[in-house]
Design an enzyme around this catalytic site. Structure first.
Site, PDB file in Angstrom:
ATOM      1  N   LYS A 324     -60.276  54.871  27.303  1.00  0.00           N
ATOM      2  CA  LYS A 324     -59.800  55.695  28.415  1.00  0.00           C
ATOM      3  C   LYS A 324     -60.181  55.077  29.760  1.00  0.00           C
ATOM      4  CE  LYS A 324     -58.145  58.813  25.658  1.00  0.00           C
ATOM      5  NZ  LYS A 324     -57.964  57.893  24.538  1.00  0.00           N
ATOM      6  N   ASP A 325     -59.527  55.575  30.819  1.00  0.00           N
ATOM      7  CA  ASP A 325     -59.741  55.059  32.172  1.00  0.00           C
ATOM      8  C   ASP A 325     -61.203  55.177  32.603  1.00  0.00           C
ATOM      9  OD1 ASP A 325     -56.944  56.291  31.892  1.00  0.00           O
ATOM     10  OD2 ASP A 325     -56.708  54.997  33.634  1.00  0.00           O
ATOM     11  N   LYS A 326     -61.587  54.298  33.528  1.00  0.00           N
ATOM     12  CA  LYS A 326     -62.938  54.372  34.083  1.00  0.00           C
ATOM     13  C   LYS A 326     -63.008  55.387  35.213  1.00  0.00           C
ATOM     14  CE  LYS A 326     -66.566  51.823  36.493  1.00  0.00           C
ATOM     15  NZ  LYS A 326     -67.024  50.512  37.014  1.00  0.00           N
TER      16      LYS A 326
END
Length: 696
Positions: A324-326
């Protein structure tokens, strides 16, 4: 289809597929503006508290498969009064020995009713799959290898009832268990028997096998053909000889004529050995705990490294369905090995200091697998929304609505997003992946330790290593939570910084992290191949393109029974295929490339990168890249939006005054609130780019 240009403020050379003006705006002004929630195979958001099945809360002492195991999910209904079938059903449907007589209770009518056992949507999928399989006359792999997942069934008795109900209803199908997931496919043995006897006899015979009633027998219809009886004997003995035995006998029919028949009965069951293998004992001792990971402003792999350090396990003991995105608040399912639910709960408060929250902790029976998710749900705020090119007369509401409608209808180019490669990094992940594919281990290590801008401790440690090649001193400088870097430095300190030492260094980090860099390179090539193909051919499907060849499916959805087909000149002329069916290969050693200019482009690109003879195997690092096919287009689902006035709050999207900005007016900045779902491995930033016609 149009190329991106400076006029629409796109900084990349990638392409768009729809025509509309778009608008400007910015995302990720704060992590709360970008929320990502994983959708499990049951089409449920993993952050919803009620997801834990009752069977898990009632039987928490067992390692039941529950929420969080992305490899095993679909909606299932709880079963009552389920018969005890006496054991786990293994991959082969009829090779296990018959159960004890006490376990052979005839299943109740309710327990064999698929309408009762399965969720409605799953049942409909199964019926359609069965119909297709039954009608398929093709003896090739196309039909026989097709599979359908019925989802996850944590309780063993529940699994047994599903197996029995499916095979009693559809005896020409075989059911298989992988972990707690039940798969269905065509039974080749059934088709083989149908060549010897009637379909009615075949169905009755397979129902007899599945029932496993110890003293029951099954008799085929009388048969005077000795050679034919011999073939039936041979078939039963070859495929089910360990389970049943056959015998021919002669009887006198009503007309006084003697006719021979074949009777089948179950063999007497031998008592199992009381000895257990050491491997079985070790397997029983393995603990798996599933949970939902909520993180903020952290990469998935960084969060795993921190959790592993705190729990005293290896990063490789964690499995997940996707990264998943940071810079976001994200929710995803995860499983950790060798950590009990109680231990995880005890550490939850400590994790919160790092911006990590653990929810829905529960025992599971096995790890997760990458890609076992339905997709991701996004809640995004686009700030400072305005028209392009200083156009102060545009109706903002109209611009947004037109953009959303266009992309909903036409889809968006399914590029890998910038986070796949590492945003704002001096050395991106695909560069490291290329070095690994070329087996340039020393260069890959140097790229890995290239520091970013700033003077934080990890950058200082990286800089020190590049300047001195002193792994020991660099290890002392590297922060404790940078687990990957510390594992690498520890190995380099032990084995040296030459080719062999660097190889050992890469082997010291988990396989999922090693392969991540190679996948990043393959993703970069895929992005550029798509841009080249769209510039060459636009939205036409041309000779040599690769397409999904499958039963007709609705636009944008992934086909369940598919194979890749090369478009012929005749098919191009007749416009048989649409752009949403076109796929391009992710590089690997098991895929084929388009038979047109795009295929030539791939070969030239590999030659340019020094990979002419690359087999996409990095043997020293135990990496094998088979490759896959990725759809050129993707489609958003469940899109809703609202226009927000930042100084006031949400404005109803039906309010006519909300979107007008003229040069002479001084209005509060407007923002766009967007909610939508995307398929796995699709990027919200890419979807936004297609809507906005610029990099958000």
């Amino acid at each position: 289809m149009e190329d991106e240009s400076k006029e629409n403020s796109c900084t990349s050379s990638l392409c768009c597929i729809s025509h509309h003006p778009g608008f400007r705006g910015s995302i990720k002004n704060s992590t709360a503006d970008f929320v990502v929630i994983e959708i499990n195979l049951n089409n449920q958001l993993v952050n919803v508290a009620h997801l834990l099945p009752k069977v898990c809360t009632q039987q928490s002492e067992h390692s039941g498969q529950c929420l969080g195991d992305k490899s095993e999910e679909k909606t299932v209904k709880p079963l009552n009064n389920m018969p005890n079938t006496g054991g786990e059903i293994q991959m082969a449907p009829y090779t296990s020995e018959p159960c004890d007589s006490a376990d052979m209770t005839v299943a109740s009518e309710e327990s064999l009713d698929l309408d009762f056992i399965l969720d409605t949507s799953v049942n409909e999928e199964l019926i359609q799959f069965a119909m297709i399989t039954r009608l398929c006359e093709d003896t090739s792999e196309k039909c026989s290898s097709a599979e359908l997942s019925l989802g996850s069934y944590p309780d063993r008795n529940q699994r047994a009832s599903v197996h029995r109900a499916v095979r009693q209803r559809f005896p020409f199908l075989m059911t298989m268990t992988k972990g707690s997931e039940i798969l269905v496919k065509e039974d080749r043995h059934y088709k083989e028997l149908c060549r010897l006897v009637s379909e009615e006899e075949s169905e009755d015979f397979f129902r007899f096998l599945d029932a496993k009633v110890q003293d029951a027998t099954f008799t085929f219809k009388p048969d005077d053909d000795k050679e034919h009886r011999k073939a039936v004997h041979h078939f039963v003995s070859k495929h089910f000889g360990k389970l049943v035995e056959t015998k021919s006998f002669t009887a006198v029919d009503s007309g006084g004529q003697q006719k021979a028949s074949i009777t089948v009965r179950f063999r007497e069951r031998n008592k199992p050995s009381k000895k257990r293998k050491a491997a079985d004992t070790q397997e029983d001792d393995v603990i798996y705990t599933g949970f939902t990971l909520q993180k903020e402003n952290l990469e998935t792999l960084e969060a795993i490294s921190y959790l592993a350090k705190a729990l005293g396990v290896l990063p490789s003991d964690f499995t997940y369905a996707g990264i998943k995105d940071k810079r976001a608040i994200t929710y995803q399912s995860m499983v950790v090995k060798k950590v009990s639910p109680e231990r995880l709960r005890q550490m939850s408060a400590e994790f919160q200091k790092k911006g990590i929250h653990i929810h829905h902790i529960h025992p599971v029976s096995q790890p997760l697998r990458l890609g076992r998710l339905k997709g991701n749900h996004f809640d995004i705020i686009v700030r400072d929304v305005r028209a392009h090119s200083g156009d102060c007369t545009s109706d903002l509401k109209q611009l947004v609505q037109e953009a959303l409608d266009n992309v909903k209808a036409k889809g968006f180019v399914n590029y890998y997003g910038p986070q796949r490669f590492g945003t704002a990094q001096s050395v991106q992940a695909d560069q490291i992946g290329l070095a690994l594919l070329k087996e340039e281990m020393v260069m890959a290590v140097k790229l890995f330790f290239t520091p970013e801008e700033g003077s934080d401790p990890q950058n200082k440690a990286k800089q020190h290593f590049l300047q001195t090649e002193d792994a020991k001193e660099s290890l002392a400088l590297m922060p404790e939570h940078k687990v990957r870097e510390r594992l690498m430095l520890r190995a380099l300190n032990r084995y040296g910084v030459g080719q062999e030492g660097c190889t050992r260094g890469w082997l010291s980090i988990p396989h999922s992290m090693r392969v991540f860099y190679v996948h990043a390179y393959c993703s970069r090539v895929w992005n550029e191949a798509v841009a080249f193909r769209l510039r060459q051919f636009g939205d036409r499907v041309v000779k040599g393109d690769l397409v999904w060849s499958t039963l007709e499916d609705k636009e944008g959805s992934k086909p369940s029974l598919c194979q890749v087909h090369t478009v012929s000149a005749e098919e191009e002329a007749e416009h048989i295929y649409k752009l949403h069916q076109v796929v391009l290969p992710m590089p690997g050693n098991t895929i084929k490339y388009p038979d047109n200019k795009v295929g030539i482009w791939y070969r030239e690109r590999f030659a340019k990168d020094g990979l002419q003879s690359c087999r996409f195997r990095v043997t020293p690092l135990k990496l094998n890249i088979p490759g896959c096919y990725r759809a050129l287009l993707s489609y958003p689902r469940k899109v809703t939006h609202h226009i927000l006035e930042d100084s006031v709050g949400a404005m109803n999207e039906e309010t006519p005054e909300q979107g007008s900005q003229t040069c002479g007016q001084s209005l509060s900045p407007l923002s766009l609130s967007l909610s939508f779902d995307l398929d796995p491995s699709c990027y919200a930033t890419v979807y936004l780019r297609e809507i906005m016609k610029c990099d958000p």
